[in-house]
Design a protein around this motif. Structure first.
Motif, PDB file in Angstrom:
ATOM      1  N   ILE A  43       0.852  -1.183   0.000  1.00 34.47           N
ATOM      2  CA  ILE A  43       0.000   0.000   0.000  1.00 34.47           C
ATOM      3  C   ILE A  43       0.892   1.238   0.000  1.00 34.47           C
ATOM      4  O   ILE A  43       2.022   1.204   0.480  1.00 34.47           O
ATOM      5  N   SER A  44       0.392   2.315  -0.552  1.00 39.25           N
ATOM      6  CA  SER A  44       1.121   3.571  -0.575  1.00 39.25           C
ATOM      7  C   SER A  44       0.969   4.262   0.770  1.00 39.25           C
ATOM      8  O   SER A  44      -0.141   4.369   1.304  1.00 39.25           O
ATOM      9  N   LEU A  45       2.082   4.719   1.333  1.00 38.44           N
ATOM     10  CA  LEU A  45       2.036   5.392   2.629  1.00 38.44           C
ATOM     11  C   LEU A  45       2.009   6.905   2.477  1.00 38.44           C
ATOM     12  O   LEU A  45       1.170   7.574   3.053  1.00 38.44           O
ATOM     13  N   THR A  46       2.937   7.442   1.719  1.00 40.45           N
ATOM     14  CA  THR A  46       3.012   8.901   1.575  1.00 40.45           C
ATOM     15  C   THR A  46       3.238   9.322   0.145  1.00 40.45           C
ATOM     16  O   THR A  46       3.633  10.439  -0.116  1.00 40.45           O
ATOM     17  N   GLY A  47       3.026   8.443  -0.764  1.00 39.44           N
ATOM     18  CA  GLY A  47       3.280   8.728  -2.164  1.00 39.44           C
ATOM     19  C   GLY A  47       3.894   7.506  -2.817  1.00 39.44           C
ATOM     20  O   GLY A  47       3.948   6.432  -2.241  1.00 39.44           O
ATOM     21  N   ALA A  48       4.368   7.664  -4.003  1.00 43.32           N
ATOM     22  CA  ALA A  48       4.879   6.528  -4.763  1.00 43.32           C
ATOM     23  C   ALA A  48       6.114   5.893  -4.135  1.00 43.32           C
ATOM     24  O   ALA A  48       6.352   4.706  -4.310  1.00 43.32           O
ATOM     25  N   GLN A  49       6.921   6.669  -3.427  1.00 46.52           N
ATOM     26  CA  GLN A  49       8.173   6.140  -2.890  1.00 46.52           C
ATOM     27  C   GLN A  49       7.995   5.336  -1.600  1.00 46.52           C
ATOM     28  O   GLN A  49       8.692   4.356  -1.389  1.00 46.52           O
ATOM     29  N   ALA A  50       7.128   5.752  -0.705  1.00 44.26           N
ATOM     30  CA  ALA A  50       6.965   5.095   0.594  1.00 44.26           C
ATOM     31  C   ALA A  50       5.802   4.110   0.542  1.00 44.26           C
ATOM     32  O   ALA A  50       4.646   4.500   0.422  1.00 44.26           O
ATOM     33  N   VAL A  51       6.139   2.840   0.597  1.00 45.83           N
ATOM     34  CA  VAL A  51       5.117   1.796   0.574  1.00 45.83           C
ATOM     35  C   VAL A  51       5.377   0.801   1.695  1.00 45.83           C
ATOM     36  O   VAL A  51       6.482   0.735   2.254  1.00 45.83           O
ATOM     37  N   GLY A  52       4.374   0.013   2.014  1.00 44.09           N
ATOM     38  CA  GLY A  52       4.501  -1.018   3.033  1.00 44.09           C
ATOM     39  C   GLY A  52       3.318  -1.962   2.957  1.00 44.09           C
ATOM     40  O   GLY A  52       2.419  -1.802   2.128  1.00 44.09           O
ATOM     41  N   TRP A  53       3.332  -2.947   3.812  1.00 46.12           N
ATOM     42  CA  TRP A  53       2.260  -3.948   3.867  1.00 46.12           C
ATOM     43  C   TRP A  53       1.652  -3.925   5.248  1.00 46.12           C
ATOM     44  O   TRP A  53       2.355  -3.789   6.253  1.00 46.12           O
ATOM     45  N   LEU A  54       0.337  -4.069   5.317  1.00 50.78           N
ATOM     46  CA  LEU A  54      -0.310  -4.226   6.608  1.00 50.78           C
ATOM     47  C   LEU A  54       0.126  -5.557   7.191  1.00 50.78           C
ATOM     48  O   LEU A  54       0.211  -6.566   6.479  1.00 50.78           O
ATOM     49  N   SER A  55       0.393  -5.578   8.481  1.00 50.37           N
ATOM     50  CA  SER A  55       0.818  -6.815   9.125  1.00 50.37           C
ATOM     51  C   SER A  55      -0.221  -7.918   8.941  1.00 50.37           C
ATOM     52  O   SER A  55       0.128  -9.085   8.760  1.00 50.37           O
ATOM     53  N   SER A  56      -1.495  -7.545   8.930  1.00 45.05           N
ATOM     54  CA  SER A  56      -2.554  -8.540   8.741  1.00 45.05           C
ATOM     55  C   SER A  56      -2.501  -9.161   7.348  1.00 45.05           C
ATOM     56  O   SER A  56      -2.797 -10.350   7.169  1.00 45.05           O
ATOM     57  N   THR A  57      -2.077  -8.393   6.353  1.00 47.09           N
ATOM     58  CA  THR A  57      -1.947  -8.910   4.994  1.00 47.09           C
ATOM     59  C   THR A  57      -0.817  -9.932   4.915  1.00 47.09           C
ATOM     60  O   THR A  57      -0.961 -10.993   4.306  1.00 47.09           O
ATOM     61  N   VAL A  58       0.303  -9.614   5.557  1.00 48.20           N
ATOM     62  CA  VAL A  58       1.434 -10.541   5.566  1.00 48.20           C
ATOM     63  C   VAL A  58       1.052 -11.816   6.320  1.00 48.20           C
ATOM     64  O   VAL A  58       1.350 -12.928   5.885  1.00 48.20           O
ATOM     65  N   GLN A  59       0.359 -11.664   7.449  1.00 50.33           N
ATOM     66  CA  GLN A  59      -0.068 -12.830   8.221  1.00 50.33           C
ATOM     67  C   GLN A  59      -1.022 -13.697   7.409  1.00 50.33           C
ATOM     68  O   GLN A  59      -0.914 -14.917   7.421  1.00 50.33           O
ATOM     69  N   ALA A  60      -1.949 -13.095   6.688  1.00 51.27           N
ATOM     70  CA  ALA A  60      -2.890 -13.861   5.860  1.00 51.27           C
ATOM     71  C   ALA A  60      -2.146 -14.618   4.764  1.00 51.27           C
ATOM     72  O   ALA A  60      -2.477 -15.771   4.455  1.00 51.27           O
ATOM     73  N   TRP A  61      -1.133 -13.986   4.170  1.00 53.15           N
ATOM     74  CA  TRP A  61      -0.335 -14.660   3.141  1.00 53.15           C
ATOM     75  C   TRP A  61       0.390 -15.860   3.743  1.00 53.15           C
ATOM     76  O   TRP A  61       0.405 -16.939   3.162  1.00 53.15           O
ATOM     77  N   LEU A  62       0.982 -15.671   4.926  1.00 53.35           N
ATOM     78  CA  LEU A  62       1.673 -16.780   5.587  1.00 53.35           C
ATOM     79  C   LEU A  62       0.718 -17.923   5.882  1.00 53.35           C
ATOM     80  O   LEU A  62       1.041 -19.091   5.655  1.00 53.35           O
ATOM     81  N   THR A  63      -0.463 -17.601   6.365  1.00 49.42           N
ATOM     82  CA  THR A  63      -1.460 -18.621   6.668  1.00 49.42           C
ATOM     83  C   THR A  63      -1.852 -19.384   5.409  1.00 49.42           C
ATOM     84  O   THR A  63      -1.973 -20.605   5.427  1.00 49.42           O
ATOM     85  N   SER A  64      -2.004 -18.682   4.302  1.00 48.74           N
ATOM     86  CA  SER A  64      -2.366 -19.351   3.052  1.00 48.74           C
ATOM     87  C   SER A  64      -1.255 -20.273   2.576  1.00 48.74           C
ATOM     88  O   SER A  64      -1.516 -21.316   1.988  1.00 48.74           O
ATOM     89  N   ARG A  65      -0.011 -19.918   2.835  1.00 49.22           N
ATOM     90  CA  ARG A  65       1.129 -20.758   2.452  1.00 49.22           C
ATOM     91  C   ARG A  65       1.181 -22.014   3.316  1.00 49.22           C
ATOM     92  O   ARG A  65       1.592 -23.070   2.842  1.00 49.22           O
ATOM     93  N   GLU A  66       0.779 -21.911   4.574  1.00 50.78           N
ATOM     94  CA  GLU A  66       0.776 -23.053   5.469  1.00 50.78           C
ATOM     95  C   GLU A  66      -0.204 -24.128   5.007  1.00 50.78           C
ATOM     96  O   GLU A  66      -0.017 -25.303   5.270  1.00 50.78           O
ATOM     97  N   LEU A  67      -1.246 -23.696   4.312  1.00 53.37           N
ATOM     98  CA  LEU A  67      -2.280 -24.633   3.866  1.00 53.37           C
ATOM     99  C   LEU A  67      -1.900 -25.371   2.602  1.00 53.37           C
ATOM    100  O   LEU A  67      -2.546 -26.351   2.245  1.00 53.37           O
ATOM    101  N   LYS A  68      -0.871 -24.905   1.888  1.00 48.40           N
ATOM    102  CA  LYS A  68      -0.469 -25.541   0.634  1.00 48.40           C
ATOM    103  C   LYS A  68       0.539 -26.654   0.917  1.00 48.40           C
ATOM    104  O   LYS A  68       1.511 -26.449   1.629  1.00 48.40           O
ATOM    105  N   PRO A  69       0.320 -27.832   0.346  1.00 52.41           N
ATOM    106  CA  PRO A  69       1.289 -28.912   0.543  1.00 52.41           C
ATOM    107  C   PRO A  69       2.583 -28.622  -0.212  1.00 52.41           C
ATOM    108  O   PRO A  69       2.584 -27.958  -1.241  1.00 52.41           O
ATOM    109  N   THR A  70       3.679 -29.119   0.328  1.00 58.38           N
ATOM    110  CA  THR A  70       4.958 -28.970  -0.362  1.00 58.38           C
ATOM    111  C   THR A  70       5.137 -30.136  -1.326  1.00 58.38           C
ATOM    112  O   THR A  70       4.591 -31.197  -1.126  1.00 58.38           O
TER     113      THR A  70
END
Length: 71
Positions: A43-70
């Motif tokens: 997500i954009s924080l203060t313009g095109a240069q400053a971006v970041g991810w919500l911690s909840s978004t990263v956690q959701a991605w991690l959870t989705s990876r846990e559900l996928k078999p290797t």
């Protein structure tokens, strides 16, 4: 330094370096995952240069990876 459990307790915006550190991946790997649509866009924080991810978004991605078999 943040631990992976820290971002479960309060909403935070995580910058790229922190996301990479928490996931144990390099910045180029994160960029590749994003380019392939396998990791959420930041997500954009203060313009095109400053971006970041919500911690909840990263956690959701991690959870989705846990559900996928290797292979």
């Amino acid at each position: 330094m943040l631990s992976p459990t820290d971002f479960n307790h309060r909403p935070m915006v995580l910058r790229k370096r922190t996301v990479c550190s928490l996931l144990g991946i390099s910045a180029s790997t994160l960029d590749r995952l994003r380019a392939r649509g396998e990791f959420p866009a930041p997500i954009s924080l203060t313009g095109a240069q400053a971006v970041g991810w919500l911690s909840s978004t990263v956690q959701a991605w991690l959870t989705s990876r846990e559900l996928k078999p290797t292979h």
